[in-house]
Scaffold this motif. Structure first.
Motif, PDB file in Angstrom:
ATOM      1  N   VAL A  84       0.855  -1.187   0.000  1.00  0.00           N
ATOM      2  CA  VAL A  84       0.000   0.000   0.000  1.00  0.00           C
ATOM      3  C   VAL A  84       0.890   1.236   0.000  1.00  0.00           C
ATOM      4  CG1 VAL A  84      -1.809   1.259   1.203  1.00  0.00           C
ATOM      5  CG2 VAL A  84      -1.774  -1.242   1.263  1.00  0.00           C
ATOM      6  N   ALA A  85       0.853   1.990  -1.097  1.00  0.00           N
ATOM      7  CA  ALA A  85       1.694   3.176  -1.225  1.00  0.00           C
ATOM      8  C   ALA A  85       1.244   4.243  -0.238  1.00  0.00           C
ATOM      9  CB  ALA A  85       1.623   3.722  -2.658  1.00  0.00           C
ATOM     10  N   PRO A  86       2.166   5.080   0.240  1.00  0.00           N
ATOM     11  CA  PRO A  86       1.772   6.171   1.142  1.00  0.00           C
ATOM     12  C   PRO A  86       0.709   7.072   0.545  1.00  0.00           C
ATOM     13  CG  PRO A  86       4.164   5.934   1.090  1.00  0.00           C
ATOM     14  CD  PRO A  86       3.625   5.034   0.035  1.00  0.00           C
ATOM     15  N   SER A  87       0.809   7.343  -0.760  1.00  0.00           N
ATOM     16  CA  SER A  87      -0.195   8.211  -1.381  1.00  0.00           C
ATOM     17  C   SER A  87      -1.573   7.540  -1.372  1.00  0.00           C
ATOM     18  CB  SER A  87       0.220   8.531  -2.819  1.00  0.00           C
ATOM     19  OG  SER A  87       0.454   7.346  -3.553  1.00  0.00           O
ATOM     20  N   SER A  88      -1.617   6.203  -1.560  1.00  0.00           N
ATOM     21  CA  SER A  88      -2.891   5.484  -1.514  1.00  0.00           C
ATOM     22  C   SER A  88      -3.470   5.529  -0.109  1.00  0.00           C
ATOM     23  CB  SER A  88      -2.696   4.031  -1.954  1.00  0.00           C
ATOM     24  OG  SER A  88      -2.204   3.955  -3.266  1.00  0.00           O
ATOM     25  N   ARG A  89      -2.613   5.349   0.877  1.00  0.00           N
ATOM     26  CA  ARG A  89      -3.069   5.368   2.266  1.00  0.00           C
ATOM     27  C   ARG A  89      -3.618   6.752   2.629  1.00  0.00           C
ATOM     28  NH1 ARG A  89       1.304   4.186   4.224  1.00  0.00           N
ATOM     29  NH2 ARG A  89       1.917   6.099   5.294  1.00  0.00           N
ATOM     30  N   SER A  90      -2.934   7.800   2.133  1.00  0.00           N
ATOM     31  CA  SER A  90      -3.396   9.158   2.416  1.00  0.00           C
ATOM     32  C   SER A  90      -4.747   9.427   1.753  1.00  0.00           C
ATOM     33  CB  SER A  90      -2.352  10.164   1.918  1.00  0.00           C
ATOM     34  OG  SER A  90      -2.804  11.479   2.087  1.00  0.00           O
ATOM     35  N   LEU A  91      -4.904   8.991   0.502  1.00  0.00           N
ATOM     36  CA  LEU A  91      -6.184   9.148  -0.188  1.00  0.00           C
ATOM     37  C   LEU A  91      -7.292   8.376   0.507  1.00  0.00           C
ATOM     38  CD1 LEU A  91      -5.081   8.924  -3.929  1.00  0.00           C
ATOM     39  CD2 LEU A  91      -6.152  10.878  -2.830  1.00  0.00           C
ATOM     40  N   LEU A  92      -6.962   7.181   1.002  1.00  0.00           N
ATOM     41  CA  LEU A  92      -7.948   6.374   1.710  1.00  0.00           C
ATOM     42  C   LEU A  92      -8.452   7.114   2.949  1.00  0.00           C
ATOM     43  CD1 LEU A  92      -9.497   3.748   2.236  1.00  0.00           C
ATOM     44  CD2 LEU A  92      -7.450   2.854   3.383  1.00  0.00           C
ATOM     45  N   ARG A  93      -7.518   7.698   3.719  1.00  0.00           N
ATOM     46  CA  ARG A  93      -7.934   8.443   4.905  1.00  0.00           C
ATOM     47  C   ARG A  93      -8.814   9.634   4.527  1.00  0.00           C
ATOM     48  NH1 ARG A  93      -2.463   7.711   6.560  1.00  0.00           N
ATOM     49  NH2 ARG A  93      -2.012   9.866   5.965  1.00  0.00           N
ATOM     50  N   GLU A  94      -8.454  10.298   3.433  1.00  0.00           N
ATOM     51  CA  GLU A  94      -9.240  11.450   2.994  1.00  0.00           C
ATOM     52  C   GLU A  94     -10.653  11.036   2.602  1.00  0.00           C
ATOM     53  OE1 GLU A  94      -9.173  14.642  -0.697  1.00  0.00           O
ATOM     54  OE2 GLU A  94      -7.274  13.800   0.019  1.00  0.00           O
ATOM     55  N   MET A  95     -10.779   9.933   1.867  1.00  0.00           N
ATOM     56  CA  MET A  95     -12.108   9.470   1.460  1.00  0.00           C
ATOM     57  C   MET A  95     -12.921   9.009   2.672  1.00  0.00           C
ATOM     58  SD  MET A  95     -11.607   7.546  -2.226  1.00  0.00           S
ATOM     59  CE  MET A  95     -10.315   6.420  -1.710  1.00  0.00           C
ATOM     60  N   GLN A  96     -12.249   8.399   3.651  1.00  0.00           N
ATOM     61  CA  GLN A  96     -12.960   7.984   4.858  1.00  0.00           C
ATOM     62  C   GLN A  96     -13.519   9.189   5.603  1.00  0.00           C
ATOM     63  OE1 GLN A  96      -9.682   5.781   6.583  1.00  0.00           O
ATOM     64  NE2 GLN A  96     -10.677   3.813   6.195  1.00  0.00           N
TER      65      GLN A  96
END
Length: 755
Positions: A84-96
């Motif tokens: 899981v790339a850091p950018s994907s993890r950051s986007l996931l938190r934003e969408m949550q």
């Protein structure tokens, strides 16, 4: 929200532009989809409600799986062992957070990358050290991946030969001050433009055409000139000249530093003039940056976060748009730009460096200091050796009056290029409309997107009610099924075909079909969704019904609750008001008087507040004014040289005014018809106008605004054709409003939006 992410991925797959940012979005959507499925299955709700929610998630998973089978890299991201790339993890938190879900406190560990181990940015000796760089510095993941993927991208540092010229006659003189004085003393007939070669079209892409004055600058770059102060008046195509000059100078990757209002336009222009070059726009912390792009566009306001990696990227060219923004050398903005320019010169021998501005002087000639330093003509305190040598060859000192014309010429020959509209009138049309797309960020942008979604949801609900009513009446028949799955299988079949070997055509097709089905099954299983074979196909959209729904929506728009096409357009106008006003202020400083048109009072009020804050004098022509007040305000704009802008209502000032003292018009809001737009422009483009007229149409990208602009343009010629005897219907405002709703509903249905 999930649909928005899937939509972005689908569009990227169709266009073949699967950037690292799109892959990150794909992975984040897949992770959120899995979490949401698990949450629904564990929720204390009825079985019917659970089945309904799972069905909706399956529809999203179906679209995501179809996208995955088109690209092996996307399919790999669905595997259990995918990092899981850091950018994907950051986007996931934003969408949550946007969905009202509390992000998990336990985060997936990420191995160290070049982004986390990169050394802090250190500006070269003599350059200003940005104060906030160490606190806010970021390195986008994609940029770190670029560095790791190809270590040879980094330029090799070599010792440059010392070309220092010892001052002979000019020792002890403050030569920078003398050069500034040379421009201050210049007469009206003195040269303001370097000698340029014959124009070239060698680097112009197919289907595009450069004007003569543009081709001259590109030819100069092709012949080896590497620094330019391009000070053409607005409307003469400085963006295209800069992009093609970089092409001629082989100056890619290219860094472009711009005001935020023109950031989107630079990306669009790059797609038109250098379509074979990839472009990325740095937004905020740079999570969506494509580290492998040829053109990197960044706005002044976020430079402090990105100084480190921008300085080490290995750019071979740098363009600074609206370069008068750095006139104050003590400002953080100027220090950031100059520090990066020093890094570019230190890493790349003889890079292309261009300063673009229609306003080289804001207050006085002292404003040249920062621009000359940016271009490498001075080091901030004294001329560089090449310029010093040219001054020594004058055989004069600043004590001699004859020194100054030659000194000015020496600086102009370094790369000052200044053309006015009137100078190249034969090259450009007498009247043209130039679109300026802008991105709506922050709360205003989110508000617009939410409003458009609410409007689309209401129409989708009405569409489905109509379908259900028609089916209940026994009139529906059998709906044709969508070919998405077939299309996906054909994509996989095309990839698999070379490995099939010598078989009959029927056997090859059967095997390809089986392999495609297997890949789809794999994607569905990875998403935890219902297998593709069980997923229901979507019915074909009924275009006639869509149009009937849109007509009903338009009819009800005056009384219906919630968002309608008029309220959305009004909301868009408010969201882009300050951006349009800011661009108007830039035009007024560089090109002289500007006419600003808007439809709504709040947009005019916002513009006038910004002009007042920036110390720009303006007059106002709007509804409700007495004839005396109206004429007094028009006279102030026409006759007072200090009144730079007139703020006009499209309805109150669109006819009956003579404003040809200006040659630039800003359309902050779109009219509903081309005729209304033309009437506004004709306040300036009329008898007595001595210069070509440019109307700058500010358009909110990726909103209903862009759709309306396209429809107005497509119908612009209908009135003229009707006058010539055509039986084609002349477009009016209702046509455009209806077509806008038809397009919005069609897109929503294609994307699977459900009420």
């Amino acid at each position: 929200m999930l649909l928005d992410g899937v939509r972005e991925v689908q569009q990227a797959v169709k266009t073949g532009r699967l950037t690292p940012a799109v892959r990150s979005r794909f992975q984040a959507v897949a992770l959120l989809l899995r979490e949401e499925r698990a949450r629904v299955q564990a929720a204390a709700i009825s079985d019917a409600r659970r089945a309904e929610r799972l069905k909706r998630l399956d529809q999203v998973a179906q679209q995501l799986a179809v996208a995955a089978v088109r690209d092996a890299g996307l399919l790999h991201l669905l595997s259990d062992d995918a990092v899981v790339a850091p950018s994907s993890r950051s986007l996931l938190r934003e969408m949550q957070r946007e969905a009202g879900i509390e992000p998990a406190t336990q985060e997936v560990p990420v191995p160290p990358t070049a982004a986390s181990t990169a050394a802090p940015f250190a500006p070269p000796s003599g350059a200003a050290a940005p104060a906030a760089a160490s606190e806010r510095a970021v390195v986008p993941t994609s940029v770190a991946s670029r560095q790791l993927a190809n270590p040879f991208l980094a330029p090799v540092f070599t010792t440059q030969p010392d070309h220092a010229v010892l001052p002979r006659r000019l020792g002890g003189w403050d030569l920078v001050a003398a050069l500034l004085s040379a421009f201050e003393r210049a007469g009206g007939g003195d040269a303001a433009c370097m000698e340029l070669p014959e124009p070239t079209s060698q680097y112009t892409p197919a289907g595009k055409e450069l004007m003569q004055h543009q081709g001259e600058l590109v030819a100069a770059a092709a012949q080896g000139h590497r620094t330019f102060l391009l000070a053409d008046e607005p409307g003469l195509g400085k963006t295209a000249q800069a992009l093609l000059a970089a092409e001629a100078a082989m100056a890619y990757p290219l860094l472009v530093v711009v005001p935020s209002v023109v950031k989107t336009n630079w990306a669009r222009e790059a797609g038109l003039w250098v379509p074979h070059r990839s472009t990325t726009v740095v937004q905020g912390s740079g999570e969506s940056v494509n580290g492998f792009a040829d053109v990197v566009v960044v706005n002044y306001e976020v430079l402090d976060r990105h100084l480190g990696w921008l300085g080490d990227f290995g750019f071979r060219g740098m363009v600074v748009d609206e370069a008068h923004f750095i006139k104050n050398k003590t400002s953080q903005r100027s220090q950031n730009v100059l520090a990066i320019a020093d890094r570019v010169r230190a890493r790349t021998p003889d890079p292309l460096v261009m300063a673009l501005t229609g306003t080289p002087l804001i207050n006085d000639v002292d404003d040249f200091r920062a621009i000359w330093q940016l271009l490498g003509w001075t080091d901030g305190t004294r001329p560089v050796p090449a310029l010093l040598e040219a001054l020594e060859d004058l055989d004069r000192t600043p004590a001699d009056p004859d020194f100054y014309p030659g000194a000015r010429r020496a600086v102009v020959d370094l790369g000052i290029v200044r053309r006015r509209k009137v100078d190249v009138a034969a090259d450009i049309p007498s009247r043209r409309v130039a679109d300026l797309p802008v991105d709506l960020d922050g709360p205003a942008g989110r508000s617009v997107r939410a409003a458009e979604r609410d409007l689309a949801l209401r129409m989708v609900e009405r569409y489905h009610r109509a379908l259900a009513h028609r089916a209940a009446a026994g009139l529906d028949g059998v709906l044709a099924m969508d070919s998405d799955d077939d299309e996906s299988r054909s994509v996989v079949a095309a990839v698999a075909a070379p490995t099939i070997g010598a078989q009959t055509e029927a056997e090859a097709a059967a095997q390809a079909e089986a392999e495609a089905a297997a890949v789809l099954e794999e994607a569905y299983e990875a998403l935890g969704a219902t297998p593709a074979s069980a997923a229901p196909a979507a019915p074909v959209i009924d275009a006639a019904l869509v149009r009937r729904v849109a007509k009903a929506e338009l009819k009800d728009s005056e009384t219906a609750d919630g968002e309608n096409v008029f309220s959305v357009v009004r909301r868009i106008g408010r969201a882009k008001a300050e951006l349009a006003a800011d661009y108007t202020a830039q035009l007024a400083r560089s090109a002289g008087k500007v006419v600003f048109f808007a439809k709504h009072v709040e947009v005019m009020d916002t513009a006038e507040e910004l002009f007042a804050r920036q110390g720009l004098r303006f007059s106002s022509v709007r509804g409700g004014q007495t004839p005396e007040v109206r004429q007094r305000n028009v006279d102030a704009f026409v006759n007072d040289p200090d009144v730079a802008v007139v703020v006009c209502s499209l309805t109150a000032a669109g006819v009956g005014l003579n404003l040809q003292v200006a040659s630039d018009v800003v359309l902050a809001e779109l009219s509903w018809t081309d005729a209304e737009q033309t009437q506004a422009i004709d306040r300036v483009h009329r008898i007595g106008q001595t210069e070509p007229v440019t109307a700058w149409r500010v358009i909110a990208a990726q909103t209903l605004d862009a759709r309306i602009a396209a429809m107005i343009d497509s119908k612009a010629g209908l009135a003229a054709r009707a006058l010539d005897g055509s039986d084609e219907e002349v477009a009016d405002s209702v046509n455009v409003q209806l077509e806008a709703l038809v397009g919005l509903l069609t897109d929503a249905l294609e994307e699977g939006l459900t009420p």
